[in-house]
Scaffold this active site. Structure first.
Site, PDB file in Angstrom:
ATOM      1  N   HIS A 172     -18.276 -41.336   7.348  1.00 35.92           N
ATOM      2  CA  HIS A 172     -18.880 -40.238   8.106  1.00 35.92           C
ATOM      3  C   HIS A 172     -19.587 -39.293   7.151  1.00 35.92           C
ATOM      4  O   HIS A 172     -19.575 -39.491   5.935  1.00 35.92           O
ATOM      5  CB  HIS A 172     -17.825 -39.478   8.931  1.00 35.92           C
ATOM      6  CG  HIS A 172     -16.778 -38.775   8.108  1.00 35.92           C
ATOM      7  ND1 HIS A 172     -15.568 -39.350   7.795  1.00 35.92           N
ATOM      8  CD2 HIS A 172     -16.759 -37.540   7.535  1.00 35.92           C
ATOM      9  CE1 HIS A 172     -14.854 -38.512   7.079  1.00 35.92           C
ATOM     10  NE2 HIS A 172     -15.552 -37.401   6.890  1.00 35.92           N
TER      11      HIS A 172
ATOM     12  N   HIS B 169     -14.059 -38.381  13.838  1.00 31.87           N
ATOM     13  CA  HIS B 169     -15.413 -37.874  13.607  1.00 31.87           C
ATOM     14  C   HIS B 169     -16.272 -38.926  12.927  1.00 31.87           C
ATOM     15  O   HIS B 169     -15.841 -39.638  12.028  1.00 31.87           O
ATOM     16  CB  HIS B 169     -15.430 -36.561  12.825  1.00 31.87           C
ATOM     17  CG  HIS B 169     -14.759 -36.578  11.481  1.00 31.87           C
ATOM     18  ND1 HIS B 169     -13.612 -37.251  11.202  1.00 31.87           N
ATOM     19  CD2 HIS B 169     -15.101 -35.953  10.321  1.00 31.87           C
ATOM     20  CE1 HIS B 169     -13.258 -37.056   9.952  1.00 31.87           C
ATOM     21  NE2 HIS B 169     -14.151 -36.288   9.385  1.00 31.87           N
TER      22      HIS B 169
ATOM     23  N   HIS C 248     -20.967 -33.484   2.348  1.00 35.50           N
ATOM     24  CA  HIS C 248     -20.388 -34.674   1.719  1.00 35.50           C
ATOM     25  C   HIS C 248     -20.647 -35.925   2.544  1.00 35.50           C
ATOM     26  O   HIS C 248     -20.838 -35.869   3.753  1.00 35.50           O
ATOM     27  CB  HIS C 248     -18.887 -34.508   1.468  1.00 35.50           C
ATOM     28  CG  HIS C 248     -18.037 -34.519   2.712  1.00 35.50           C
ATOM     29  ND1 HIS C 248     -17.639 -33.370   3.357  1.00 35.50           N
ATOM     30  CD2 HIS C 248     -17.483 -35.543   3.423  1.00 35.50           C
ATOM     31  CE1 HIS C 248     -16.895 -33.683   4.406  1.00 35.50           C
ATOM     32  NE2 HIS C 248     -16.773 -35.009   4.461  1.00 35.50           N
TER      33      HIS C 248
ATOM     34  N   HIS D 282      -5.839 -32.930   5.465  1.00 38.62           N
ATOM     35  CA  HIS D 282      -6.508 -32.000   6.367  1.00 38.62           C
ATOM     36  C   HIS D 282      -5.611 -31.699   7.567  1.00 38.62           C
ATOM     37  O   HIS D 282      -4.882 -32.577   8.042  1.00 38.62           O
ATOM     38  CB  HIS D 282      -7.795 -32.611   6.927  1.00 38.62           C
ATOM     39  CG  HIS D 282      -8.912 -32.714   5.955  1.00 38.62           C
ATOM     40  ND1 HIS D 282      -9.314 -31.679   5.137  1.00 38.62           N
ATOM     41  CD2 HIS D 282      -9.755 -33.748   5.669  1.00 38.62           C
ATOM     42  CE1 HIS D 282     -10.341 -32.071   4.405  1.00 38.62           C
ATOM     43  NE2 HIS D 282     -10.625 -33.324   4.698  1.00 38.62           N
TER      44      HIS D 282
ATOM     45  N   TYR E 132     -11.901 -34.509  -2.529  1.00 45.48           N
ATOM     46  CA  TYR E 132     -13.322 -34.190  -2.614  1.00 45.48           C
ATOM     47  C   TYR E 132     -13.721 -34.070  -4.082  1.00 45.48           C
ATOM     48  O   TYR E 132     -13.032 -33.415  -4.872  1.00 45.48           O
ATOM     49  CB  TYR E 132     -13.643 -32.872  -1.910  1.00 45.48           C
ATOM     50  CG  TYR E 132     -13.553 -32.945  -0.408  1.00 45.48           C
ATOM     51  CD1 TYR E 132     -14.592 -33.479   0.354  1.00 45.48           C
ATOM     52  CD2 TYR E 132     -12.424 -32.480   0.251  1.00 45.48           C
ATOM     53  CE1 TYR E 132     -14.505 -33.553   1.727  1.00 45.48           C
ATOM     54  CE2 TYR E 132     -12.334 -32.544   1.636  1.00 45.48           C
ATOM     55  CZ  TYR E 132     -13.372 -33.081   2.361  1.00 45.48           C
ATOM     56  OH  TYR E 132     -13.285 -33.153   3.732  1.00 45.48           O
TER      57      TYR E 132
ATOM     58  N   GLU F 191     -16.301 -37.768  -0.481  1.00 44.66           N
ATOM     59  CA  GLU F 191     -14.896 -37.727  -0.087  1.00 44.66           C
ATOM     60  C   GLU F 191     -14.326 -39.135  -0.090  1.00 44.66           C
ATOM     61  O   GLU F 191     -14.976 -40.078   0.359  1.00 44.66           O
ATOM     62  CB  GLU F 191     -14.758 -37.136   1.319  1.00 44.66           C
ATOM     63  CG  GLU F 191     -13.314 -37.101   1.830  1.00 44.66           C
ATOM     64  CD  GLU F 191     -13.208 -36.640   3.281  1.00 44.66           C
ATOM     65  OE1 GLU F 191     -12.172 -36.056   3.640  1.00 44.66           O
ATOM     66  OE2 GLU F 191     -14.160 -36.883   4.052  1.00 44.66           O
TER      67      GLU F 191
END
Length: 310
Positions: A155, A202, A217, A249, A258, A268
């Site tokens: 993503h 996501h 990112h 997260h 990251y 990431e």
């Protein structure tokens, strides 16, 4: 769930400042599989378990960042219909001819309100993952253990102005849905949207930012938390500059590191998260608790994460 319309993230074209330095990083540190080079000097890569010819393209430029992000759609009929839908919504589109990217069919390109360029395409050559489609091994030892060795490009998080208009475009025209969102400090506006076109938490995310067209990112999926920790070892051994070291997260519940490529493009390494059904209501994060949304271990709002983009 039925997969129709926009299927999944397909590719990102990234600008790098020193091509040779970047090639070493993407080949040997990140450990992507190189699949080609075109006449313009662009190099093509994929994750070891991706079947399409490429998902990451890099080119040399005088500034870092992202040129465009592409999504694969179901078929050519879907591509044609989505172009009509975009035009009817008031979005101008451009047809990019087949072959302009290696092994890729026609693409429909448009610019979103945040200033980013997106593409839709229906055709890209399948090259497989090296294990074949009959009685395959679970992983390919030539590629799955080289460098960090992501499974796939997963993503992208982008920064720009007017993310509400981006959200409307992606939900009303392209069929995405909001899975999670973060409220701004004023409690009235939205600071970030995390959106999906698939089974994932996501596929694209947007954060409100005054400068248009910025990359936060590109995310690369790994198989497990242990592989994220292995990535941390490789990052340390290669002295790759780190933004946030291994943590979880709260937003999307993924485990993460990251860091930055040699040109200053953040990347990431990511695994976990959850798989939301389409009928689930979005999760809301208030800004006062977003530190735990970002870094659930410490609750820290990392200043670099909020401000550094390319």
């Amino acid at each position: 769930m039925a997969m129709t319309g926009v299927l999944r993230p397909g590719h990102a074209q990234i600008r790098v400042l020193d091509l040779e330095e970047a090639l070493h990083f993407y080949r040997n540190v990140l450990g992507l599989v190189e699949t080609g080079k075109d006449a313009t000097g662009r190099h093509y890569f994929k994750g070891w378990d991706e079947r399409d010819h490429h998902s990451v393209i890099i080119r040399q430029a005088d500034r870092a960042g992202i040129d465009f992000f592409g999504f694969r759609v179901l078929d050519v009929a879907t591509l044609n219909q989505l172009e009509k839908d975009l035009n009817a919504y008031g979005v101008k589109t451009e047809r990019i001819p087949a072959g302009e990217l290696l092994e890729t069919g026609e693409r429909v390109r448009f610019q979103a309100p945040t200033g980013h360029f997106f593409e839709l395409y229906a055709e890209k050559t399948h090259v497989g993952n090296g294990s074949g489609l009959v009685n395959p091994a679970p992983w390919n030892p030539k590629t799955a253990e080289h460098g960090i060795a992501p499974i796939r490009m997963d993503h992208c998080l982008l920064y720009g102005p007017n993310i509400q208009a981006n959200k409307d475009l992606f939900t009303k025209v392209l069929g995405f849905r909001v899975v999670e969102y973060v409220m701004a400090p004023d409690g009235e506006h939205t600071a970030a949207f995390f959106m999906s076109c698939s089974h994932k938490a996501h596929d694209i995310a947007f954060v409100e930012h005054p400068e248009p067209g910025k990359l936060h990112h590109i995310s690369y999926r790994l198989e497990s938390w242990e592989r994220v920790l292995r990535a941390a070892d490789i990052i340390g051994m290669n002295k790759v500059p780190v933004d946030i070291s291994p943590t979880r997260h709260g937003v999307t519940r993924g485990t993460t590191i990251y860091a930055w490529d040699p040109s200053g493009n953040r990347f990431e390494t990511f695994c976990g998260s959850y798989e939301p059904y389409p009928d689930w209501e979005p999760i809301k994060w208030t800004f006062d608790e977003f530190g735990y949304g970002l870094d659930h271990t410490t609750g820290k709002l990392h200043e670099s994460f909020l401000t550094i983009v390319s």
